[in-house]
Motif scaffolding. Structure first.
Motif, short mmCIF file in Angstrom:
data_model
loop_
_atom_site.label_atom_id
_atom_site.label_comp_id
_atom_site.label_asym_id
_atom_site.label_seq_id
_atom_site.Cartn_x
_atom_site.Cartn_y
_atom_site.Cartn_z
N MET A 257 2.55 -12.49 14.40
CA MET A 257 1.29 -11.92 14.03
C MET A 257 0.85 -11.05 15.20
O MET A 257 0.48 -9.85 14.91
CB MET A 257 0.26 -12.74 13.88
CG MET A 257 -1.20 -12.36 13.58
SD MET A 257 -1.94 -12.00 15.51
CE MET A 257 -2.34 -13.64 15.80
N LEU A 258 1.09 -11.47 16.38
CA LEU A 258 0.80 -10.29 17.51
C LEU A 258 1.77 -9.19 17.67
O LEU A 258 1.48 -8.11 17.93
CB LEU A 258 0.83 -11.44 18.94
CG LEU A 258 -0.24 -12.24 19.10
CD1 LEU A 258 -0.03 -13.17 20.38
CD2 LEU A 258 -1.70 -11.59 19.27
N ILE A 259 3.13 -9.40 17.30
CA ILE A 259 3.96 -8.45 17.45
C ILE A 259 3.74 -7.56 16.32
O ILE A 259 3.58 -6.23 16.71
CB ILE A 259 5.55 -9.01 17.08
CG1 ILE A 259 5.94 -9.86 18.33
CG2 ILE A 259 6.49 -7.77 17.09
CD1 ILE A 259 7.16 -10.55 18.31
N LYS A 260 3.29 -8.08 15.13
CA LYS A 260 2.82 -6.85 14.10
C LYS A 260 1.52 -6.23 14.43
O LYS A 260 1.38 -5.00 14.08
CB LYS A 260 2.69 -7.68 12.78
CG LYS A 260 4.02 -8.13 12.16
CD LYS A 260 3.60 -9.09 10.73
CE LYS A 260 4.81 -9.82 10.38
NZ LYS A 260 4.75 -10.45 9.21
N LEU A 261 0.73 -7.01 15.11
CA LEU A 261 -0.59 -6.42 15.63
C LEU A 261 -0.46 -5.23 16.66
O LEU A 261 -0.64 -4.09 16.35
CB LEU A 261 -1.52 -7.54 16.07
CG LEU A 261 -2.79 -7.08 16.94
CD1 LEU A 261 -3.56 -6.41 15.74
CD2 LEU A 261 -3.68 -8.01 17.61
N LYS A 266 -0.54 0.46 17.85
CA LYS A 266 0.47 1.71 18.31
C LYS A 266 0.37 2.85 17.39
O LYS A 266 0.26 4.12 17.51
CB LYS A 266 1.76 1.26 18.46
CG LYS A 266 2.04 0.84 20.01
CD LYS A 266 3.43 0.46 20.16
CE LYS A 266 3.53 -0.33 21.50
NZ LYS A 266 4.98 -0.41 21.86
N ASP A 267 0.14 2.50 15.88
CA ASP A 267 0.07 3.26 14.87
C ASP A 267 -1.24 3.80 14.53
O ASP A 267 -1.42 4.64 13.86
CB ASP A 267 0.68 2.89 13.50
CG ASP A 267 2.26 2.60 13.63
OD1 ASP A 267 2.76 3.29 14.53
OD2 ASP A 267 2.63 1.84 12.77
N GLY A 268 -2.18 3.58 15.44
CA GLY A 268 -3.62 4.01 15.46
C GLY A 268 -4.67 3.11 14.49
O GLY A 268 -5.72 3.55 14.18
N ARG A 269 -3.99 1.77 13.86
CA ARG A 269 -4.91 1.22 13.03
C ARG A 269 -5.71 0.27 13.99
O ARG A 269 -5.64 0.14 15.23
CB ARG A 269 -4.03 0.29 12.24
CG ARG A 269 -3.08 1.05 11.48
CD ARG A 269 -2.24 0.09 10.54
NE ARG A 269 -3.20 -0.53 9.46
CZ ARG A 269 -2.44 -1.69 8.82
NH1 ARG A 269 -1.30 -1.98 8.93
NH2 ARG A 269 -3.17 -2.15 7.91
N SER A 270 -6.81 -0.18 13.52
CA SER A 270 -7.56 -1.26 14.28
C SER A 270 -7.43 -2.71 13.91
O SER A 270 -6.72 -2.79 12.83
CB SER A 270 -9.17 -0.83 13.79
OG SER A 270 -9.59 -1.23 12.68
N VAL A 271 -7.91 -3.79 14.64
CA VAL A 271 -7.81 -5.04 14.43
C VAL A 271 -8.42 -5.55 13.22
O VAL A 271 -7.84 -6.01 12.33
CB VAL A 271 -8.38 -5.96 15.75
CG1 VAL A 271 -8.24 -7.48 15.38
CG2 VAL A 271 -7.55 -5.47 16.84
#
Length: 336
Positions: A257-261, A266-271
């Motif tokens: 999960m942390l790796i995907k987060l 990095k792609d500009g998405r938010s949590v």
């Protein structure tokens, strides 16, 4: 109307009684206390008759609810009607019956509906939505480790006893995950010590170690960087006979999960944008990004490799003790 906490629910009862109540949630002690408080207030207000319907399985005869709503006792004009649905699923017929109940609660009756923890689909159902509009609802949520010292201090204050931060934290460590036992230990302190301040030595001498740990809350400890709590939870899970493969699954899922987060950020998405797909809810959503920054991508990839090695240990094809490796992995992930 929004759900009340059990404490707020009990406080509200003193202001007057409503015709319809719903208590749901997974913390059995808090749900029981809320229901007991309602019963007590109802008796004091003259609701001396009590009828209980328990819905077990799909074959429950819902006409019993209609009968209970319309029946009048020869000996009492006011009644407390309790409807218990342990499985949390009333079915189609039951759902329609509960919608009718919500639309028109019976006169001279206080109705209490008791339910377990409800998932999202149950809370979005038509029957629950109808109850939300007309019932007083309380949700008995678990008391997390972060809230537990305050919960303990508040309970002790009711019996005229106080304790400092260190003593409250030590107490919480002894009873984490076992709220009923926590209450019993608090009650015991009232018998052992007079009113006033309790010392850390008093707590250490009197409070039994009755903590119980849930593998699904394990990640909260190492995500928060709490090495001691992570080690304590793993010791507890091993002592309770938990399967190491389930503990490993928890580690593996949350490392991934942390790796995907990290990739998403990095792609500009938010949590918040990724919360649904990564199953980030509650404390985990708050802890994930700081943990990612603390651990870093390289250590996470190393942790994933370590998870694969522990999997081989569990299967007996690699040397070493799986529990020892799991504890070392937790320490690595929790350390700054």
């Amino acid at each position: 109307m929004p759900a009340l906490s059990p404490d707020a629910f009990i406080t509200q009862l003193a202001r007057g009684l409503a015709p319809l109540y719903v208590i749901h949630g997974e913390e059995a002690l808090l749900a029981l206390e809320a229901a007991d408080a309602l019963r007590s207030h109802a008796r004091q207000a003259g609701y001396v008759e009590r009828e209980v319907l328990t819905v077990e399985g799909a074959h429950f005869d819902w006409s019993q609810l209609n009968d209970a709503m319309s029946s009048v006792s020869l000996f009492a004009s006011l009644k407390l009607l309790e409807i218990r649905i342990p499985g949390g699923k009333p079915g189609l017929e039951g759902g329609e019956a509960l919608q009718r109940l919500a639309a028109s609660p019976p006169p001279d009756t206080i109705t209490l509906l008791q339910l377990p923890k409800l998932d999202r689909s149950q809370q979005k159902s038509k029957w629950f939505a109808a109850l939300e509009k007309s019932a007083v609802i309380t949700e008995a949520r678990p008391v997390g480790r972060g809230e537990l010292p305050v919960w303990i201090a508040r309970r002790l204050q009711r019996q005229g006893q106080t304790l400092d931060h260190d003593a409250a934290s030590f107490f919480a460590d002894r009873v984490e995950g076992n709220l009923l036992a926590a209450k019993q230990e608090i009650d015991k302190l009232a018998l052992l010590y007079p009113r006033g301040e309790l010392s850390l030595a008093d707590i250490r001498d009197a409070v039994a170690n009755v903590a119980r740990f849930d593998v699904f809350h394990l990640s909260e400890s190492w995500l928060a960087g709490d090495v001691a709590r992570a080690a304590r939870m793993l010791d507890g899970l091993e002592a309770e006979g938990e399967a190491p493969v389930l503990v490993l699954w928890s580690f593996t899922e949350d490392v991934r999960m942390l790796i995907k987060l990290g990739r998403g950020l990095k792609d500009g998405r938010s949590v918040r944008d990724m919360a649904g797909e990564l199953r980030l809810w509650g404390d985990k959503q708050r802890l994930a990004e700081p943990a990612l920054k603390r651990i870093g991508g390289a250590r996470l990839m190393q942790a994933l490799t370590e998870c694969a090695r522990i999997d081989r240990q569990i299967k007996g094809v690699a040397p070493g003790d799986a529990w020892h490796s799991l504890k070392r992995l937790a320490t690595s992930l929790a350390t700054r």
